[in-house]
Write an enzyme that holds these catalytic residues in place. Structure first.
Site, short mmCIF file in Angstrom:
data_model
loop_
_atom_site.label_atom_id
_atom_site.label_comp_id
_atom_site.label_asym_id
_atom_site.label_seq_id
_atom_site.Cartn_x
_atom_site.Cartn_y
_atom_site.Cartn_z
NE ARG A 85 -3.85 2.04 2.59
CZ ARG A 85 -3.81 2.96 3.56
NH1 ARG A 85 -2.83 2.94 4.45
NH2 ARG A 85 -4.74 3.89 3.64
CG ASN A 162 -4.64 7.20 5.53
OD1 ASN A 162 -4.57 5.98 5.64
ND2 ASN A 162 -4.30 8.02 6.52
CD GLU A 163 -5.78 6.67 9.72
OE1 GLU A 163 -5.57 7.76 10.28
OE2 GLU A 163 -5.15 5.63 10.00
CG HIS A 229 -6.51 2.17 9.02
ND1 HIS A 229 -6.03 3.41 8.62
CD2 HIS A 229 -6.69 1.46 7.88
CE1 HIS A 229 -5.95 3.43 7.30
NE2 HIS A 229 -6.34 2.26 6.83
CE1 TYR A 231 -1.33 1.51 13.64
CE2 TYR A 231 -3.23 2.55 12.60
CZ TYR A 231 -1.93 2.07 12.53
OH TYR A 231 -1.23 2.14 11.35
CD GLU A 258 -2.61 3.13 8.12
OE1 GLU A 258 -2.43 3.42 9.34
OE2 GLU A 258 -2.68 4.00 7.23
CD1 TRP A 287 2.69 2.94 10.19
CD2 TRP A 287 1.46 3.24 8.34
NE1 TRP A 287 3.00 4.18 9.68
CE2 TRP A 287 2.25 4.39 8.55
CE3 TRP A 287 0.62 3.21 7.23
CZ2 TRP A 287 2.21 5.49 7.70
CZ3 TRP A 287 0.57 4.30 6.39
CH2 TRP A 287 1.37 5.43 6.63
#
Length: 544
Positions: A85, A162-163, A229, A231, A258, A287
């Site tokens: 990516r 992105n995001e 994503h 996290y 991610e 990531w």
């Protein structure tokens, strides 16, 4: 990946109890579609034109900030990835990647037999992050570089932005995402489109999860895949399995676009992310390869873009259980297009040298291959079981973290650019000596220069014993938030506060009464206390 950490609102226990009351996601069944021009979605799965199921196994690469690091794509491939990516910029927040640059990135991906997921980063945190732009603006960028993408539908997936929302006004994500998809389709894009979740990609409010069916239905090509994503919001197995499981049950395509092993907003459960995606046959993209800043340097998989300096996160993702080396399969398009299917020859049987209580150096004769060897995988052999140890692009590797008084058996595989793996080399046995409680060494540490947010340091390793040290590993822990950014005199890896430095060829031998000097630069917080303890080859050194 965001450049700063917003306040992440966690879903309250009461809200979690209400999840069972939510209407189930609409199951989208297959619809009549024109003959595919490349990747497509069918029954919630990402398929290649041939109909082969494709499961992404790869990493993110920060191309727009490190445009001179295109060699990273070959290194990423050599580690076993099938997808990369690539971070691009529309020019609204960073330097714009123009049509020629995008075409070059695509060509480099194809040359290295990687599927290319291209994303615009300027949308990151829209509504909360100053300067972030809309998905509509990102769609305009894609249309402006469409010449580099038309005809590449077998190789490229377009990740619109992105995001695309922070933690403000994120309810707008649904309508904005639908409109951006339709704008691209109207412009003639036939690619699979990837869309990121709001809430800095983590969808803690479940906006993407609960509206994914309607977004998918809004794509006239029915060719959209969703990206979450993971996290700090995803720090328990239950959160990970529930989120991904709902998409799979609804036959809606999902990929973990991610994730990391740690983050400032919490500690994600990377083991469950890897295990669950493997169990469900879902893609993941860690990531990130290298170049992180802003306090999240620990997310680098390799140090300073050097493929031979894997960090602990890089080793976990590439070499660990359910990791890339063990689970990645190259896209069928490369084999079907007449690509290389012949593996390299076996490397030579490795030889061992510089064996200490915690490390050993292996070297072997190069393998041969018609199109060139791109990397070597070192494995530990225990009967019929193999455990990945490290990967390297060269014909030698220094293995660290070995236990004293332990017998090891190692072997090597070669890998080419197509991902073909050679037969295994012969094996070499290594017996590590016992480690003493106190090494014959002392370590001097001093700060030689300091500035706000950073400093330069020097470490002197002194051999106080009666015989030479031939090859060494030095370890210490920083007492505050210091992070090494560059080091000379050795090869550095850092995980959290823990730092490991292995000797460079020119510092490996320290004669009796001799010394070796290391220099480094590092980031720091408001204070910069010195480490108080060091070990050399697993044994404690005096300090001072």
């Amino acid at each position: 990946m965001r450049s700063r950490t917003p306040t992440v609102r966690r879903v309250a226990t009461v809200a979690a109890a209400l999840l069972g009351l939510l209407l189930p996601l609409l199951v989208i069944g297959p619809s009549a579609q024109a003959a595919p021009t490349g990747f497509r979605i069918q029954n919630g799965r990402l398929l290649e034109r041939s109909g082969n199921d494709f499961v992404m196994r790869g990493v993110n690469h920060a191309h727009t900030w490190y445009a001179n690091q295109t060699s990273s794509l070959s290194h990423i491939k050599a580690k076993g990835a099938n997808t990369v990516r690539v971070v691009l910029s529309s020019g609204d927040r960073w330097t714009r990647n123009d049509t020629a640059d995008v075409a070059n990135v695509v060509a480099q991906c194809k040359q290295n037999r990687l599927i290319c997921v291209l994303e615009v980063h300027d949308t990151t945190g829209y509504g909360e992050q100053s300067g972030a732009v809309t998905l509509s603006r990102a769609a305009d960028y894609w249309i402006s570089v469409q010449g580099a993408l038309t005809g590449q539908e077998d190789y490229v997936i377009v990740n619109i932005g992105n995001e695309p929302y922070g933690n403000n006004n994120y309810a707008g994500w649904t309508a904005d995402t639908k409109a951006a998809i339709q704008k691209l389709r109207t412009a003639g894009f036939q690619h699979t489109i990837m869309v990121d979740a709001p809430n800095w990609g983590q969808d803690w409010a479940f906006t993407m999860r609960d509206n994914a069916a309607s977004v998918f239905a809004a794509d006239p090509d029915a060719n959209t895949i969703f990206s979450i994503h993971m996290y700090g919001v995803f720090d328990t197995a239950a959160e990970i399995t529930d989120y991904l499981g709902r998409f799979v049950a609804a036959k809606l395509p999902i990929v973990v676009g991610e994730f990391g092993h740690d983050h400032s907003d919490g500690n994600p459960d990377e083991d469950t992310i890897l295990a669950t995606t493997q169990q469900l046959g879902l893609g993941y993209l860690g990531w990130s390869w290298s170049g992180n800043g802003g306090g999240v340097e620990y997310l680098d998989m390799v140090t300073n873009f050097d493929p031979n300096q894997l960090t602990s996160w890089g080793r976990r993702l590439f070499e660990g259980a359910n990791g890339i080396a063990a689970t990645s399969k190259e896209a069928a398009i490369y084999a079907s297009s007449g690509g290389d299917t012949t593996p390299p020859t076996a490397p030579g049987t490795p030889t061992a040298s510089s064996v200490t209580s915690s490390s050993a150096r292996l070297a072997w004769a190069a393998a041969t291959d018609a199109t060139g060897v791109t990397g070597y995988d070192v494995v530990r052999v225990n009967g019929t079981t193999e455990t990945p140890v490290t990967t390297t692009t060269g014909t030698s590797a220094t293995l660290t973290g070995l236990a004293p008084s332990t017998s090891y058996v190692f072997a090597v595989y070669a890998r080419d650019a197509a991902g073909n793996r050679s037969p295994r080399s012969g094996t070499v046995s290594v017996m590590t000596p016992s480690g003493s409680t106190t090494a014959s060494c002392s370590v001097g540490y001093r700060v030689t220069n300091e500035w706000p947010g950073g400093f330069q340091g020097e470490i002197v390793i002194r051999n106080t014993g009666g015989s030479a040290v031939d090859g060494w590993t030095l370890r210490w822990s920083f007492p505050d938030s210091q992070r090494v950014t560059n080091l000379w005199g050795g090869t550095v890896a850092q995980s959290g506060a823990d730092v490991t430095v292995t000797s460079a060829p020119y510092t490996a031998n320290i004669p009796a009464s001799g010394s070796a000097t290391l220099g480094f630069t590092a980031g720091r917080g408001s204070t910069n206390p010195s480490p108080t303890a060091f070990t050399l080859n697993g044994s404690a050194c005096a300090t001072g």
